[in-house]
Scaffold this active site. Sequence first.
Site, PDB file in Angstrom:
ATOM      1  CG  ASN A   7      -0.187 -16.906  11.334  1.00 21.89           C
ATOM      2  OD1 ASN A   7      -0.011 -16.462  12.495  1.00 21.89           O
ATOM      3  ND2 ASN A   7       0.161 -15.869  10.557  1.00 21.89           N
ATOM      4  NE  ARG A  90       3.230 -13.530  12.300  1.00 19.17           N
ATOM      5  CZ  ARG A  90       2.158 -12.773  12.561  1.00 19.17           C
ATOM      6  NH1 ARG A  90       0.819 -13.229  12.837  1.00 19.17           N
ATOM      7  NH2 ARG A  90       2.261 -11.549  12.773  1.00 19.17           N
ATOM      8  CG  HIS A 180       4.496  -6.246  10.242  1.00 15.91           C
ATOM      9  ND1 HIS A 180       4.062  -5.105  10.180  1.00 15.91           N
ATOM     10  CD2 HIS A 180       3.354  -6.994  10.270  1.00 15.91           C
ATOM     11  CE1 HIS A 180       2.781  -5.055  10.348  1.00 15.91           C
ATOM     12  NE2 HIS A 180       2.622  -6.135  10.332  1.00 15.91           N
ATOM     13  CG  HIS A 208       3.872  -5.296   6.334  1.00 13.77           C
ATOM     14  ND1 HIS A 208       4.085  -6.470   5.982  1.00 13.77           N
ATOM     15  CD2 HIS A 208       2.646  -5.047   6.724  1.00 13.77           C
ATOM     16  CE1 HIS A 208       3.025  -7.351   5.979  1.00 13.77           C
ATOM     17  NE2 HIS A 208       2.217  -6.607   6.562  1.00 13.77           N
ATOM     18  CG  LEU A 209       2.305   0.733   3.704  1.00 12.84           C
ATOM     19  CD1 LEU A 209       2.346   1.655   2.719  1.00 12.84           C
ATOM     20  CD2 LEU A 209       2.580   1.199   5.154  1.00 12.84           C
ATOM     21  N   GLY A 210      -0.699  -2.749   5.887  1.00 16.28           N
ATOM     22  CA  GLY A 210      -1.962  -3.456   5.790  1.00 16.28           C
ATOM     23  C   GLY A 210      -2.883  -3.003   7.141  1.00 16.28           C
ATOM     24  N   GLY A 212      -2.186  -3.744   9.981  1.00 18.28           N
ATOM     25  CA  GLY A 212      -1.172  -3.255  10.978  1.00 18.28           C
ATOM     26  C   GLY A 212      -0.197  -2.756   9.875  1.00 18.28           C
ATOM     27  NE  ARG A 285     -10.771  -3.928   0.901  1.00 19.78           N
ATOM     28  CZ  ARG A 285     -10.357  -5.047   0.795  1.00 19.78           C
ATOM     29  NH1 ARG A 285     -10.396  -5.957  -0.078  1.00 19.78           N
ATOM     30  NH2 ARG A 285     -10.483  -5.662   2.197  1.00 19.78           N
ATOM     31  N   GLY A 333      -0.258  -1.282   0.802  1.00 17.45           N
ATOM     32  CA  GLY A 333       0.821  -1.135  -0.064  1.00 17.45           C
ATOM     33  C   GLY A 333       0.634  -1.737  -1.246  1.00 17.45           C
ATOM     34  CD  GLU A 334       1.037  -7.210  -1.398  1.00 13.07           C
ATOM     35  OE1 GLU A 334      -0.174  -7.915  -1.938  1.00 13.07           O
ATOM     36  OE2 GLU A 334       1.639  -7.556  -0.375  1.00 13.07           O
TER      37      GLU A 334
HETATM   38  P1  AMP Z   1      -3.603  -6.990   5.306  1.00 14.68           P
HETATM   39  O1  AMP Z   1      -3.693  -6.583   6.465  1.00 14.68           O
HETATM   40  O2  AMP Z   1      -2.246  -6.913   4.679  1.00 14.68           O
HETATM   41  O3  AMP Z   1      -4.499  -8.033   4.928  1.00 14.68           O
HETATM   42  O4  AMP Z   1      -4.401  -5.427   4.487  1.00 14.68           O
HETATM   43  C1  AMP Z   1      -5.634  -5.301   5.066  1.00 14.68           C
HETATM   44  C2  AMP Z   1      -5.710  -3.592   4.313  1.00 14.68           C
HETATM   45  O5  AMP Z   1      -5.694  -3.693   2.969  1.00 14.68           O
HETATM   46  C3  AMP Z   1      -7.332  -3.185   4.602  1.00 14.68           C
HETATM   47  O6  AMP Z   1      -7.098  -1.917   4.984  1.00 14.68           O
HETATM   48  C4  AMP Z   1      -7.834  -3.185   3.268  1.00 14.68           C
HETATM   49  O7  AMP Z   1      -8.655  -2.119   2.815  1.00 14.68           O
HETATM   50  C5  AMP Z   1      -6.605  -3.043   2.197  1.00 14.68           C
HETATM   51  N1  AMP Z   1      -6.759  -3.643   0.977  1.00 14.68           N
HETATM   52  C6  AMP Z   1      -6.816  -4.643   0.461  1.00 14.68           C
HETATM   53  N2  AMP Z   1      -7.195  -4.879  -0.838  1.00 14.68           N
HETATM   54  C7  AMP Z   1      -7.176  -3.436  -1.356  1.00 14.68           C
HETATM   55  C8  AMP Z   1      -7.505  -2.939  -2.466  1.00 14.68           C
HETATM   56  N3  AMP Z   1      -7.760  -3.590  -3.515  1.00 14.68           N
HETATM   57  N4  AMP Z   1      -7.343  -1.543  -2.429  1.00 14.68           N
HETATM   58  C9  AMP Z   1      -7.303  -0.771  -1.374  1.00 14.68           C
HETATM   59  N5  AMP Z   1      -7.078  -1.243  -0.271  1.00 14.68           N
HETATM   60  C10 AMP Z   1      -6.943  -2.808  -0.089  1.00 14.68           C
END
Ligand code: AMP
Length: 398
Positions: A7, A90, A180, A208-210, A212, A285, A333-334
């Site tokens: 990636n 990817r 995604h 898919h909530l990150g 992005g 966070r 999301g997780e």
């Molecule tokens: P990703 O792009 O999938 O790595 O997700 C990043 C996002 O996930 C960031 O906004 C983080 O704050 C959030 N995140 C990761 N771990 C946690 C957690 N334990 N509680 C709340 N948000 C989290």
Amino acid sequence: MKIFVVNAGSSSLKYQLIDMDNESVLAKGLCERIGVTGAISHKAADGREYKAETPMPTHSEAFEAVVYAMMKSDAKVIDSFDEISAIGHRIVQGGAIFKGSCLVNDKVIEQISELGAMAPLHNPAHVIAIKACIKTFGDKIPQVVVFDTSFHQTMPPKAYMYALPYDYYERLAVRKYGAHGTSHHFVSDRVAVLENKDKKDLKIITCHLGNGCSITAVKDGECKDTSMGFTPLDGFMMGTRSGSLDPSALTYIAEKDNLSAADINAICNKKSGMLGISGVSNDNRDIAAAAQSGNERARLAIDMQRYQILKFIGSYIAAMNGVDAIAFTGGIGENDPELREYVCENLKYMGVEIDKEANKCRGKEVKISTENSKVDIFVIPTNEELAIARDTLAIISK
Ligand code: AMP
């Protein structure tokens, strides 16, 4: 059989070596600051680690460092290249050209390069990485490209067209492509396994909530609609991206502040979203902590994002004329029970019932709805690398 998953970004290279006999990760790592200085951190499955700062003027030196880490370092996991059956890359943008994964050849590299205009931050870097990978590993190991967009290629025209003059679609290929896709594909497949049903018989919404974020409607086993659009800027607010808004707001700002199209693009992609509203951070966070201590803009950012997510889910329930399962994935999301509870509480009218105890989970695959719930709600950690490895294996096995 071992598959090496790549990636690559413009200054970074993430990788995993996966044993497909049991789908276990043998090693994973990251090269950073490519083109600037260069550093690698590599970890074998048994915990052995290798870290080094080593010059990486180009991706070629980064791959050399990965080869050293995998074959010669104290954290080595293989003895020679011969053990690698294939390499899977990817790729962010496959446009309307790539409806599925395929083997790399000169024409494919050229097409990925041409699509760079639609993904300037990603596709050019992928092309550089593929060429560097061929230089390092030779052309005897088959290389496969797996596109973030291809899962969305089943969208019907009514979902992917923009109501602009038709000429922009014909001449410039302006339409919705989504992103995604590898994650939505993986998670929707997983929902079907957990439901013990054929995916074709399910209406699924994957969130898919990150950093992005995107939401996808999956019906008849296919993507029918998705929130990201021509680029990954579309949809709802993300870490630094605005999501959809009235384009006239942008032309107004550009005129008032004398900004170029590139300035507007940078504002919408890098300075907006959770960062732009909260003024605190792009990381949920940090924003949650700020809201906890009374920061009203942080609270507003959280409220806006949750509301927009809920609206997208609602619109896809309408688009599919119902929903059987909703799945949450990605860092937020997780790991954010409050957000999931907010969504479920607001879908009570259609019989969604959340199991508050199960919903406390973080980063684990859990069903968070009760047995009585009319819709099953899941937390499903995504695994894009494994999805890429599976596709790579399928392509070389053809
Ligand atoms: P990703 O792009 O999938 O790595 O997700 C990043 C996002 O996930 C960031 O906004 C983080 O704050 C959030 N995140 C990761 N771990 C946690 C957690 N334990 N509680 C709340 N948000 C989290």
